[in-house]
Design a protein around this motif. Structure first.
Motif, PDB file in Angstrom:
ATOM      1  N   THR A   1       0.860  -1.183   0.000  1.00  0.00           N
ATOM      2  CA  THR A   1       0.000   0.000   0.000  1.00  0.00           C
ATOM      3  C   THR A   1       0.892   1.226   0.000  1.00  0.00           C
ATOM      4  O   THR A   1       1.776   1.359   0.857  1.00  0.00           O
ATOM      5  CB  THR A   1      -0.904   0.032   1.246  1.00  0.00           C
ATOM      6  OG1 THR A   1      -1.713  -1.141   1.290  1.00  0.00           O
ATOM      7  CG2 THR A   1      -1.800   1.264   1.245  1.00  0.00           C
ATOM      8  N   THR A   2       0.686   2.140  -0.943  1.00  0.00           N
ATOM      9  CA  THR A   2       1.478   3.360  -0.952  1.00  0.00           C
ATOM     10  C   THR A   2       0.957   4.332   0.098  1.00  0.00           C
ATOM     11  O   THR A   2      -0.174   4.205   0.596  1.00  0.00           O
ATOM     12  CB  THR A   2       1.443   4.049  -2.327  1.00  0.00           C
ATOM     13  OG1 THR A   2       0.127   4.565  -2.560  1.00  0.00           O
ATOM     14  CG2 THR A   2       1.833   3.083  -3.447  1.00  0.00           C
ATOM     15  N   VAL A   3       1.774   5.326   0.410  1.00  0.00           N
ATOM     16  CA  VAL A   3       1.355   6.333   1.388  1.00  0.00           C
ATOM     17  C   VAL A   3       0.135   7.099   0.869  1.00  0.00           C
ATOM     18  O   VAL A   3      -0.790   7.402   1.634  1.00  0.00           O
ATOM     19  CB  VAL A   3       2.516   7.290   1.698  1.00  0.00           C
ATOM     20  CG1 VAL A   3       2.045   8.433   2.610  1.00  0.00           C
ATOM     21  CG2 VAL A   3       3.665   6.538   2.347  1.00  0.00           C
ATOM     22  N   ARG A   4       0.099   7.369  -0.423  1.00  0.00           N
ATOM     23  CA  ARG A   4      -1.073   8.060  -0.975  1.00  0.00           C
ATOM     24  C   ARG A   4      -2.323   7.181  -0.839  1.00  0.00           C
ATOM     25  O   ARG A   4      -3.413   7.690  -0.544  1.00  0.00           O
ATOM     26  CB  ARG A   4      -0.832   8.425  -2.434  1.00  0.00           C
ATOM     27  CG  ARG A   4       0.265   9.465  -2.655  1.00  0.00           C
ATOM     28  CD  ARG A   4       0.308   9.892  -4.119  1.00  0.00           C
ATOM     29  NE  ARG A   4       1.513  10.615  -4.450  1.00  0.00           N
ATOM     30  CZ  ARG A   4       1.695  11.921  -4.293  1.00  0.00           C
ATOM     31  NH1 ARG A   4       0.720  12.659  -3.757  1.00  0.00           N
ATOM     32  NH2 ARG A   4       2.821  12.499  -4.652  1.00  0.00           N
ATOM     33  N   GLU A   5      -2.178   5.884  -1.045  1.00  0.00           N
ATOM     34  CA  GLU A   5      -3.324   4.982  -0.897  1.00  0.00           C
ATOM     35  C   GLU A   5      -3.760   4.875   0.558  1.00  0.00           C
ATOM     36  O   GLU A   5      -4.963   4.833   0.852  1.00  0.00           O
ATOM     37  CB  GLU A   5      -2.970   3.609  -1.470  1.00  0.00           C
ATOM     38  CG  GLU A   5      -2.808   3.606  -2.984  1.00  0.00           C
ATOM     39  CD  GLU A   5      -2.107   2.375  -3.527  1.00  0.00           C
ATOM     40  OE1 GLU A   5      -2.129   2.180  -4.761  1.00  0.00           O
ATOM     41  OE2 GLU A   5      -1.522   1.602  -2.728  1.00  0.00           O
ATOM     42  N   LEU A   6      -2.791   4.834   1.463  1.00  0.00           N
ATOM     43  CA  LEU A   6      -3.117   4.835   2.890  1.00  0.00           C
ATOM     44  C   LEU A   6      -3.854   6.118   3.259  1.00  0.00           C
ATOM     45  O   LEU A   6      -4.849   6.082   4.002  1.00  0.00           O
ATOM     46  CB  LEU A   6      -1.829   4.711   3.710  1.00  0.00           C
ATOM     47  CG  LEU A   6      -1.980   4.758   5.234  1.00  0.00           C
ATOM     48  CD1 LEU A   6      -2.672   3.503   5.749  1.00  0.00           C
ATOM     49  CD2 LEU A   6      -0.613   4.928   5.907  1.00  0.00           C
ATOM     50  N   PHE A   7      -3.405   7.224   2.725  1.00  0.00           N
ATOM     51  CA  PHE A   7      -4.028   8.517   3.006  1.00  0.00           C
ATOM     52  C   PHE A   7      -5.462   8.559   2.489  1.00  0.00           C
ATOM     53  O   PHE A   7      -6.371   9.047   3.180  1.00  0.00           O
ATOM     54  CB  PHE A   7      -3.184   9.624   2.376  1.00  0.00           C
ATOM     55  CG  PHE A   7      -3.689  11.006   2.642  1.00  0.00           C
ATOM     56  CD1 PHE A   7      -3.755  11.508   3.934  1.00  0.00           C
ATOM     57  CD2 PHE A   7      -4.088  11.826   1.599  1.00  0.00           C
ATOM     58  CE1 PHE A   7      -4.217  12.792   4.175  1.00  0.00           C
ATOM     59  CE2 PHE A   7      -4.549  13.107   1.826  1.00  0.00           C
ATOM     60  CZ  PHE A   7      -4.610  13.595   3.120  1.00  0.00           C
ATOM     61  N   ALA A   8      -5.685   8.028   1.294  1.00  0.00           N
ATOM     62  CA  ALA A   8      -7.045   7.992   0.751  1.00  0.00           C
ATOM     63  C   ALA A   8      -7.954   7.126   1.609  1.00  0.00           C
ATOM     64  O   ALA A   8      -9.114   7.487   1.887  1.00  0.00           O
ATOM     65  CB  ALA A   8      -7.021   7.486  -0.689  1.00  0.00           C
ATOM     66  N   ALA A   9      -7.442   5.972   2.056  1.00  0.00           N
ATOM     67  CA  ALA A   9      -8.239   5.097   2.924  1.00  0.00           C
ATOM     68  C   ALA A   9      -8.523   5.776   4.259  1.00  0.00           C
ATOM     69  O   ALA A   9      -9.623   5.654   4.821  1.00  0.00           O
ATOM     70  CB  ALA A   9      -7.507   3.775   3.135  1.00  0.00           C
TER      71      ALA A   9
END
Length: 332
Positions: A260-268
């Motif tokens: 999981t990328t940091v951007r994906e973690l942020f979106a979640a």
């Protein structure tokens, strides 16, 4: 079964202790309380002190001669802090772990489960790793873990001590029943900084945006801390099956098998908030790396373990814990 857990008043150690209790395993906790919390030792046999204190370790084994194994979670773990203070990190993580190994040998304890780290890996081009991947630690913290693994392997090769090194990927979440969680009010990892940003009403900084990942932000294998804790229970129960005189040292990765990328973690993360947080880009921090995620075959085959909780579960439990942390832990 009774186990000694060093660092058992910290985030992961206390959660391992709770999982042990739930599974009918009795934890004995040794913690200096430098970063651990006394509140996490309630209703458990607890010794306040240092793992390098031989007299104290001897007393623990004298008072608990039925200790079956040691789970060694005691360590300093903040990457930028290790860059600023490498001497302190090598002393706390390596020198004291060597002292501990000597104390265990003297007391006839031949089972050690070591909390290691996936930060020691050199990721493949696809940013995946397994237990046979090359090692290339990029921070003093990561190098302390790699040095300890080599040190324990050397000791296990000729001394009566078998060692299982569990290489953690990136822990998130809290005990789902909110009995333990991260003790720091302002943790430095990505999810902790997102929660801080939401609490403070400021943007979240994505540190490092030109990594070789699908969106330029770092990639991690975010594993729920309760899954990590239950992996230790599985490791303790299968220890003698997996660690033998012929194989006295073994490495197992603990992760979800998903990156999981940091951007994906942020979106979640934002998907769970009533008021989303904004993001700004910032340079990578000292010691940061692109990251990696793990293949999970060995944990499944040898421990019979797989991660059960989702990324969303981990974020939700982290938010729940952050909301009640100050009512559980006395401010220092």
């Amino acid at each position: 079964m009774k186990v000694l857990i060093t660092g058992g008043a910290g985030y992961i150690g206390s959660t391992v202790a709770q999982a042990c209790l739930d599974a009918g395993i009795t934890p004995v906790v040794l913690d200096s309380l430098v970063t651990g919390r006394r509140e996490f030792t309630a209703d458990r046999a607890f010794y306040e002190g240092d793992i390098s204190d031989g007299a104290l370790v001897d007393r623990i084994f004298a008072e608990h001669p039925d200790i079956h194994a040691v789970v060694h979670c005691a360590a300093l773990i903040v990457v930028p802090e290790s860059v600023a203070d490498p001497v302190g990190y090598y002393r706390a993580n390596v020198v004291k772990s060597l002292d501990l190994a000597g104390h265990l040998l003297r007391n006839g304890c031949d089972r050690l489960v070591f909390s290691s780290s996936a930060s020691i890996y050199r990721a493949n081009d696809d940013l995946t790793v397994d237990e046979d991947s090359a090692l290339d630690p990029q921070s003093p913290y990561a190098r302390t873990k790699a040095v300890c693994e080599g040190m324990f392997a050397d000791i296990a090769a000729t001394q009566p001590l078998r060692v299982l090194s569990l290489r953690y990927f990136n822990p998130i979440g809290a005990d789902p029943e909110m009995r333990t969680g991260i003790q720091h009010p302002r943790p430095s990892h990505a999810l902790g900084r997102m929660i801080q940003a939401a609490e403070d009403g400021v943007p979240f900084e994505i540190t490092g945006t030109d990594w070789p990942t699908r969106d330029g932000s770092g990639i991690r294998d975010y594993v729920h801390v309760w899954d990590l804790a239950t992996a230790h229970v599985a490791a303790l129960r299968s220890f003698d099956e997996n660690l033998t005189d012929e194989r006295p040292h073994l490495v197992v990765n603990l992760g979800t098998g998903r990156g999981t990328t940091v951007r994906e973690l942020f979106a979640a993360f934002n998907s769970l908030l009533d008021t989303p947080v904004e993001a700004v880009e910032a340079p990578a921090r000292p010691g940061d790396v692109a990251g990696a995620w793990t293949r999970t075959d060995r944990a499944r085959d040898l421990l019979g373990w797989e991660a059960r909780y989702s990324l969303t579960d981990g974020i939700r439990h982290s938010l729940q814990w952050a909301a009640l942390r100050d009512s559980v832990l006395t401010p220092r």
